[in-house]
Write a protein that holds these residues in place. Structure first.
Motif, PDB file in Angstrom:
ATOM      1  N   UNK A 177      61.451  58.545 -70.312  1.00  0.00           N
ATOM      2  CA  UNK A 177      60.889  57.378 -70.564  1.00  0.00           C
ATOM      3  C   UNK A 177      59.688  57.604 -70.220  1.00  0.00           C
ATOM      4  N   UNK A 178      58.700  57.268 -70.601  1.00  0.00           N
ATOM      5  CA  UNK A 178      57.328  57.385 -70.489  1.00  0.00           C
ATOM      6  C   UNK A 178      57.183  55.999 -69.234  1.00  0.00           C
ATOM      7  N   UNK A 179      57.668  55.094 -69.228  1.00  0.00           N
ATOM      8  CA  UNK A 179      57.674  53.813 -68.195  1.00  0.00           C
ATOM      9  C   UNK A 179      58.364  54.181 -66.371  1.00  0.00           C
ATOM     10  N   UNK A 180      58.685  55.627 -66.575  1.00  0.00           N
ATOM     11  CA  UNK A 180      59.363  55.780 -65.653  1.00  0.00           C
ATOM     12  C   UNK A 180      58.111  57.383 -65.105  1.00  0.00           C
ATOM     13  N   UNK A 181      57.098  57.457 -65.566  1.00  0.00           N
ATOM     14  CA  UNK A 181      56.806  58.731 -64.482  1.00  0.00           C
ATOM     15  C   UNK A 181      56.116  58.456 -63.305  1.00  0.00           C
ATOM     16  N   UNK A 182      55.634  57.178 -63.089  1.00  0.00           N
ATOM     17  CA  UNK A 182      54.662  57.109 -61.520  1.00  0.00           C
ATOM     18  C   UNK A 182      56.072  56.947 -60.860  1.00  0.00           C
ATOM     19  N   UNK A 198      62.194  53.693 -77.776  1.00  0.00           N
ATOM     20  CA  UNK A 198      61.778  54.114 -76.385  1.00  0.00           C
ATOM     21  C   UNK A 198      60.324  55.104 -76.349  1.00  0.00           C
ATOM     22  N   UNK A 199      59.413  55.238 -75.271  1.00  0.00           N
ATOM     23  CA  UNK A 199      58.454  55.436 -75.808  1.00  0.00           C
ATOM     24  C   UNK A 199      58.468  56.478 -74.574  1.00  0.00           C
ATOM     25  N   UNK A 200      58.675  57.927 -74.859  1.00  0.00           N
ATOM     26  CA  UNK A 200      58.822  59.261 -73.614  1.00  0.00           C
ATOM     27  C   UNK A 200      57.012  60.146 -73.861  1.00  0.00           C
ATOM     28  N   UNK A 201      57.385  60.912 -72.721  1.00  0.00           N
ATOM     29  CA  UNK A 201      56.186  61.181 -71.900  1.00  0.00           C
ATOM     30  C   UNK A 201      56.706  62.912 -71.962  1.00  0.00           C
ATOM     31  N   UNK A 202      55.899  64.084 -72.977  1.00  0.00           N
ATOM     32  CA  UNK A 202      56.290  65.102 -72.559  1.00  0.00           C
ATOM     33  C   UNK A 202      55.065  66.108 -71.948  1.00  0.00           C
ATOM     34  N   UNK A 203      55.552  66.680 -70.895  1.00  0.00           N
ATOM     35  CA  UNK A 203      54.769  67.691 -69.973  1.00  0.00           C
ATOM     36  C   UNK A 203      54.496  68.672 -70.081  1.00  0.00           C
ATOM     37  N   UNK A 338      57.614  47.928 -58.387  1.00  0.00           N
ATOM     38  CA  UNK A 338      58.503  48.091 -58.585  1.00  0.00           C
ATOM     39  C   UNK A 338      59.992  49.174 -58.816  1.00  0.00           C
ATOM     40  N   UNK A 339      60.765  49.471 -59.128  1.00  0.00           N
ATOM     41  CA  UNK A 339      61.702  50.891 -58.567  1.00  0.00           C
ATOM     42  C   UNK A 339      62.716  50.362 -59.763  1.00  0.00           C
ATOM     43  N   UNK A 340      63.671  51.933 -59.934  1.00  0.00           N
ATOM     44  CA  UNK A 340      64.647  51.756 -60.916  1.00  0.00           C
ATOM     45  C   UNK A 340      65.603  50.979 -60.851  1.00  0.00           C
ATOM     46  N   UNK A 341      66.572  50.033 -61.257  1.00  0.00           N
ATOM     47  CA  UNK A 341      67.434  49.803 -61.078  1.00  0.00           C
ATOM     48  C   UNK A 341      68.373  50.667 -62.361  1.00  0.00           C
ATOM     49  N   UNK A 342      70.133  51.511 -62.282  1.00  0.00           N
ATOM     50  CA  UNK A 342      70.200  52.607 -63.289  1.00  0.00           C
ATOM     51  C   UNK A 342      72.560  52.032 -62.969  1.00  0.00           C
TER      52      UNK A 342
END
Length: 364
Positions: A177-182, A198-203, A338-342
């Protein structure tokens, strides 16, 4: 009228005949081409060969076009179609393509069509030449991608292009997911909700992605096209929005530089699953100990929660749509987030949205 019957057309793996009537066995290479397409071979035989009342003299073959013009390099089983005239199993004994260490498997599908299937050793390069040879190794005809005639050169063009690659999941998740790339790799989200959007990032891996007007960058996840694709400068990555898809792991397919490669489900390492959550409040003291409420769907008594990668304590009273957790202490005394709550239920983790992050606030 009377007279001897015309000889039957030779079949794959069966004797063909020279013009003097002496049987000639097909070589194992020629017989093996039946594996490429038995149905096509039968169709070709049904068309028959034009035999005269004397010797069976076939017209010299010609090549009018080669397609596609862009083929993935170093990638096995790429199909190339050669069109022309005078194609016959009785005339063509071998086919070679410049840049390919191994000659392609081929089959005459009709008097005007020849199908080639490449091995995995065709190096990247431009203006590859297709050469048809007789059983003595002599050239019957060759394509001319460098022809002085523009229309011929365009029709005969055959370029082997470096196939797209993606990063190895052991070092960098290829699709997130692109908004978790950082975030740290352990906090990056490799799922998307089944409803899409959802916007994804492909590397990219060792080969950067290519996006031009002539060869636009495109991709699918699980066969569903990504929309709104934007490539990063230099082609190191791109982003795109996923469409709806049933739950489950999916394969990524990327078209870059005019050639397409589909990656395995294991290499893609991405799946449609999970639900969105909302965290309230979305901030708290760095020493933790405070409670937050999480709203969503699909929660169970066995659901677990992490805040910024650290396990949180789930309090009693979890329902399918709500839970309360005690926030763990931050790993730092400074502002963190901000960081992820999962939320993880079984093998399915929640997806990241702006409402599912948490920020630790430094205490004075």
């Amino acid at each position: 009228m009377g007279g001897a019957a015309a000889p039957a057309a030779p079949g794959h793996g069966s004797p063909s005949r020279r013009s003097n009537g002496v049987p000639r066995m097909l070589s194992p290479r020629r017989a093996g081409r039946a594996a490429l397409s038995t149905a096509v071979a039968v169709s070709a035989l049904a068309g028959g060969l034009a035999l005269g009342t004397g010797s069976a003299t076939a017209a010299a073959p010609t090549i009018t076009s080669v397609a596609p013009h862009l083929v993935a390099a170093l990638t096995a089983n790429q199909i190339i179609t050669v069109t022309g005239t005078g194609f016959s199993e009785d005339v063509i004994a071998d086919v070679s393509v410049t840049g390919c260490t191994t000659d392609p498997v081929y089959i005459v599908s009709s008097p005007t069509s020849l199908l080639l299937k490449t091995a995995a050793d065709c190096a990247a390069g431009t203006n590859a030449v297709v050469t048809l040879k007789d059983d003595q190794g002599a050239t019957l005809v060759a394509s001319t991608p460098n022809s002085a005639t523009a229309t011929v050169a365009a029709a005969h063009k055959l370029n082997f292009v470096a196939a797209p690659t993606i990063s190895a999941k052991a070092t960098t998740h290829p699709v997130i997911q692109a908004n978790t790339s950082a975030h740290a790799q352990s906090e990056q989200v490799i799922t998307a909700p089944v409803g899409g959007g959802t916007t994804v990032k492909v590397t990219a891996g060792s080969t950067p992605f290519v996006n031009t007007t002539a060869t636009p960058l495109a991709a699918t996840l699980g066969g569903v096209p990504l929309t709104g694709i934007v490539m990063a400068s230099g082609g190191a990555s791109f982003t795109g929005k996923v469409g709806p898809h049933a739950a489950g792991a999916v394969a990524l397919s990327v078209t870059s530089g005019g050639v397409t490669k589909t990656f395995s489900v294991a290499d893609t390492d991405f799946s449609y699953a999970g639900n969105t959550i909302t965290v309230t409040p979305a901030f708290g003291p760095s020493n933790g100990g405070n409670d937050i409420k999480i709203a969503g769907t699909g929660f169970t008594a066995g659901s677990t929660v992490t805040v910024c990668g650290t396990a949180a304590t789930v309090k009693a009273g979890t329902t399918a749509t709500a839970m309360t957790v005690t926030v763990p202490k931050s790993a730092t005394t400074a502002v963190d987030g901000p960081c992820t709550v999962k939320v993880t239920t079984g093998t399915v983790s929640s997806v990241v949205t702006p409402g599912s992050t948490y920020t630790y606030v430094a205490q004075g």
